[in-house]
Design a protein around this motif. Structure first.
Motif, PDB file in Angstrom:
ATOM      1  N   GLN A 190      38.756  41.178  35.021  1.00 28.48           N
ATOM      2  CA  GLN A 190      38.232  39.869  35.884  1.00 28.48           C
ATOM      3  C   GLN A 190      38.955  38.974  36.051  1.00 28.48           C
ATOM      4  O   GLN A 190      38.584  37.935  36.406  1.00 28.48           O
ATOM      5  N   MET A 191      40.173  39.029  35.241  1.00 31.98           N
ATOM      6  CA  MET A 191      40.992  37.739  35.349  1.00 31.98           C
ATOM      7  C   MET A 191      41.736  37.504  36.637  1.00 31.98           C
ATOM      8  O   MET A 191      42.016  38.662  37.290  1.00 31.98           O
ATOM      9  N   GLN A 192      41.977  36.183  36.955  1.00 28.51           N
ATOM     10  CA  GLN A 192      42.827  36.082  38.116  1.00 28.51           C
ATOM     11  C   GLN A 192      44.205  36.029  37.604  1.00 28.51           C
ATOM     12  O   GLN A 192      44.458  34.654  36.911  1.00 28.51           O
ATOM     13  N   PHE A 193      44.917  36.530  38.166  1.00 29.84           N
ATOM     14  CA  PHE A 193      46.525  36.730  37.798  1.00 29.84           C
ATOM     15  C   PHE A 193      47.297  35.742  39.049  1.00 29.84           C
ATOM     16  O   PHE A 193      46.770  36.046  40.231  1.00 29.84           O
ATOM     17  N   PRO A 221      47.878  35.576  33.807  1.00 33.75           N
ATOM     18  CA  PRO A 221      46.397  34.959  34.021  1.00 33.75           C
ATOM     19  C   PRO A 221      46.275  33.557  34.160  1.00 33.75           C
ATOM     20  O   PRO A 221      46.847  32.707  33.579  1.00 33.75           O
ATOM     21  N   ASP A 222      45.366  32.939  35.007  1.00 36.32           N
ATOM     22  CA  ASP A 222      44.982  31.753  35.312  1.00 36.32           C
ATOM     23  C   ASP A 222      44.863  30.953  33.907  1.00 36.32           C
ATOM     24  O   ASP A 222      45.338  29.657  33.868  1.00 36.32           O
ATOM     25  N   PHE A 263      49.763  45.388  41.998  1.00 37.55           N
ATOM     26  CA  PHE A 263      49.161  45.222  40.681  1.00 37.55           C
ATOM     27  C   PHE A 263      47.817  44.682  40.954  1.00 37.55           C
ATOM     28  O   PHE A 263      46.916  44.982  39.953  1.00 37.55           O
ATOM     29  N   GLN A 264      47.357  44.234  42.005  1.00 40.68           N
ATOM     30  CA  GLN A 264      45.847  44.384  42.288  1.00 40.68           C
ATOM     31  C   GLN A 264      45.131  45.461  42.018  1.00 40.68           C
ATOM     32  O   GLN A 264      43.994  45.397  41.768  1.00 40.68           O
TER      33      GLN A 264
END
Length: 767
Positions: free
Chosen positions: A135-138, A176-177, A128-129
């Motif tokens: 730019q979102m942190q999942f 996403p966070d 996935f990365q």
């Protein structure tokens, strides 16, 4: 519901924070039935949420607070914790297959299954990365095992089964966070604590498609206001999740633009059109208008058909490119007229196979009087039911000095924390040292390195393992695992070394190890194998190898194989009969044999001379006797003429008789000579055989094993133990220990005891 049952059962507060409405449900599970105690629905006064994501946290928190207050007043129960679900607007899923191979076949343990799932989630997150171009942190907020496999074959529950390999198909879901943080913030501002977080499609399918129906290939579409969430089941499992950022609000926005009204008025018209033929409204100009239900459907039709097509395309994509057997539609956004028929058309299904699910699927749900029982209530009830299976929440822990947030599914382990922190998986598990790759007789072989030590894991200072369950505020420290020793293998350790080459040496059976070559060079069984070595085990010895192993030299010895003298390129194979003869002994034997033959020839020559002389003397005597007889019988001269002829005749007869006798004697001499030659040859052969037997009896050989090495003893009739020191390099002039150990066949040796073929002798310094 009476208070006694309420106290006996755990009460769950579920909150469906939707784009248009917030639905609160309070209830408990009793057996297979979920009992709803109370229900509260509030609509957002503004567009505080768009496409399933909170935009105005304060306004959403106020709506949640109002629902909490209302339910507390209705039931008298203080509500401190709540279960929620995240919308799928930005839901990302990854499907991966992962395998775990074992060194040998063994029973599968729960730890093996946990390791396999961890590997799968780790692989899914890594994939996935790579694909995440935002730019979102999942965060991985959930994962599910679709299928397990044992040795490549499907197995529903592999624990305790024997396997050489364990595999699994896994779905991992990511959010996403900011989506999760927004939900948590709104709930906390309303005075509540999140007890469980799930995904809306997971909650909806819990009610819409019970497990007994999941053997079938069914798609569920939860059409809300901002998103359409999709789940697909097959063969007893949920096999896929998906989402679309299109739902009921798209229709409402189209109505608002067409009728020149605000969003709230358009939402009321859309909802009323499902129950009324005509709807009155006032546009932004203040003019009262009337619109029919058919006109509402006509206006929404293009957008509805677009959403239906996108939904059908997504279903096919998630289902492996084919249409499912049936489609269930839930959620308020799916009530628009013609939506289910359009999906059926796009999927090529009969219209009866695509249906809006409502009250008919809620047979195991007990509602209070006056409660709403349509498809909009399916997700809120599913949120409550999910709580009994998973207690999900986000927690904060400290991992190797860094504070991180984890999605808590009530089964969080140290492994989950390590993966979330991007701790190298290799650093968690024992690592093998470098392996050896080589070939044996043309076949590839691998010797694996040893395992190192596992990672040292500590939670709050206490040593634990990777499966240890963690909780909020735990302090985790992991010391990386170590690399094991590289693979080491001797030639002697290979199974190919088993077996011997058995042959006969000087009448005694001898077993020799198989000769071996590495990269074309002869080596011993003590050779340490190197990477990429080419190893060849031979079934024969060259003459040079055999002599070297037996400790003899072709300069001193002559080797005979199966009765024939060996040539330099000869080979020694199993079952061969070998004779070793000393060149000096052969030379002595040849000298002795030559002397015997010369003596026999001289003796034979003297006998022949003697016999010839005797025959010659005999002939001379006979001649003299003949002459004397002629002289004594001579007549007077007057009678000479008559007698001459007679005498001449007599002489001739005598000569003829003498010649005949001489020929007979010569023939007899030849016959005797031949007889003597034959007798002499026979006698010589017997003498040679006798001398050979006496010679080998006088100088016999003995083969013994001294300190695991064969020694050939020669030159004596008998051998004693002390003779060994003439054949080995053992310095007795200096003491190197407490004394000399001397053993014959495992027993203490006597220096004068006689040695025999095959005796095993040990001579060494005692420590």
């Amino acid at each position: 519901m009476n208070e006694r049952n309420m106290r006996e059962e755990e009460i769950v507060f579920g909150l469906d924070i939707g784009t248009r409405n917030v639905v609160g449900t309070l209830g408990y599970r009793q057996g297979e039935t979920f009992v709803v105690i109370a229900q509260e629905i509030k609509e957002h006064q503004t567009r505080a949420m768009v496409d399933g994501q909170i935009h105005d946290i304060n306004r959403v928190a106020a709506t949640i607070s109002g629902i909490r207050q209302s339910l507390q007043e209705k039931t008298g129960i203080t509500l401190d914790e709540v279960c929620i679900a995240a919308a799928g607007r930005v839901l990302k899923t990854m499907n991966v297959h992962v395998d775990l191979d074992f060194d040998t076949e063994r029973s599968v343990t729960r730890e093996d299954m946990n390791t396999l799932v961890s590997m799968g989630v780790d692989n899914a997150f890594a994939e996935f990365q790579e694909k995440n171009d935002t730019q979102m942190q999942f965060y991985c907020v959930g994962h599910s095992v679709v299928k397990y496999y044992i040795n490549g074959l499907w197995m529903s529950q592999p624990e305790h089964h024997k396997a050489k390999s364990l595999g699994a198909d896994i779905i991992a879901t990511f959010l996403p966070d900011d989506v999760v943080d927004g939900l948590y913030s709104a709930v906390e501002l309303a005075g509540l604590k999140v007890a469980n977080l799930t995904l809306e499609p997971i909650a909806a399918i819990r009610v819409a498609i019970p497990e007994k129906f999941r053997l079938l290939n069914i798609a569920m579409v939860d059409v809300g206001a901002g998103t359409s969430d999709i789940s697909i089941t097959d063969e007893g499992s949920v096999i896929a999740f998906g989402m679309l950022p299109y739902a009921g609000d798209s229709l409402t926005e189209l109505l608002a633009r067409t009728c020149l009204i605000d969003f709230a008025t358009a939402e009321k018209i859309k909802t009323a059109a499902t129950e009324q033929d005509e709807i009155k409204y006032e546009d932004i100009m203040g003019i009262e208008q009337i619109i029919t239900a058919e006109e509402v459907v006509s206006i929404c039709k293009p957008e509805m058909e677009k959403i239906a097509k996108l939904t059908a395309d997504t279903i096919r994509e998630l289902n492996g490119g084919t249409s499912p057997s049936a489609v269930f539609i839930v959620g308020g956004g799916g009530k628009i007229k013609g939506f289910n028929q359009k999906i059926a058309q796009e999927l090529g299904l009969d219209a009866s196979r695509v249906a809006i699910r409502g009250e008919e699927i809620m047979g195991n749900i007990e509602f209070p009087e006056g409660a709403l029982k349509d498809s909009t209530i399916i997700t809120p009830v599913g949120i409550c039911l999910t709580h009994y299976e998973h207690s999900n929440n986000f927690v904060y822990i400290t991992f190797n000095g860094n504070r991180i947030k984890l999605y808590d599914n009530n089964k969080l382990t140290v492994m989950d924390a390590a993966m979330q922190s991007s701790f190298s998986r290799e650093g968690l598990f024992p690592r093998r040292g470098a392996q050896l790759c080589y070939t044996v007789n043309g076949k590839n072989r691998v010797t694996k390195g040893e395992y190192g030590e596992s990672a040292h894991v500590y939670v709050n200072g206490e040593s634990v393992d990777l499966s240890y369950q963690i909780k909020s505020n735990d302090v985790i420290t992991i010391e990386e695992s170590t690399l094991g020793q590289p693979a080491q293998e001797k030639i002697a350790g290979l199974v190919d070394c088993n077996g011997k080459i058995t042959l006969t040496v000087n009448g005694d059976e001898v077993q020799l190890p198989k000769p071996v070559k590495v990269n074309g060079n002869t080596v011993t069984q003590e050779y340490w194998i190197q990477d990429q070595d080419v190893i060849e085990f031979l079934s024969y010895y060259t003459l040079e190898q055999f002599c070297e192993y037996m400790g003899v030299s072709t300069d001193d010895m002559v080797l005979y194989i199966n009765g024939e003298e060996a040539k330099t390129d000869a080979t020694v194979c199993g079952t061969d009969k070998i004779e070793l003869k000393s060149k000096k002994e052969i030379e002595r034997q040849e000298i002795y044999d030559a002397a015997q033959r010369e003596a026999k020839r001289e003796k034979f020559s003297e006998a022949v001379k003697k016999h010839v002389a005797e025959n010659a003397k005999l002939a001379e005597d006979e001649k003299k006797e003949s002459v004397n007889a002629q002289t004594s019988d001579r007549k007077p001269e007057r009678e000479e003429t008559k007698e001459t002829a007679k005498t001449t005749e007599t002489v001739n007869e005598t000569k003829a008789s003498s010649n005949t006798k001489t020929d007979e004697k010569t023939s007899e001499t030849v016959h005797v000579f031949k007889s003597m030659v034959e007798d002499a040859a026979k006698e010589e052969k017997k003498e040679e055989e006798k001398n050979t037997e006496e010679h080998f009896e006088e100088f016999k050989k003995v083969i013994v094993i001294v300190n695991q090495k064969p020694i050939v003893m020669r030159g004596k009739k008998n051998y004693t133990f002390v003779d060994i020191f003439d054949y080995i390099n053992f310095d007795t002039s200096k003491m190197r220990g407490s004394g000399i150990a001397t053993l014959v066949n495992g027993k203490d040796a006597q220096y004068t005891q006689e040695l025999y073929n095959g005796d095993k002798i040990d001579v060494y310094w005692k420590e």
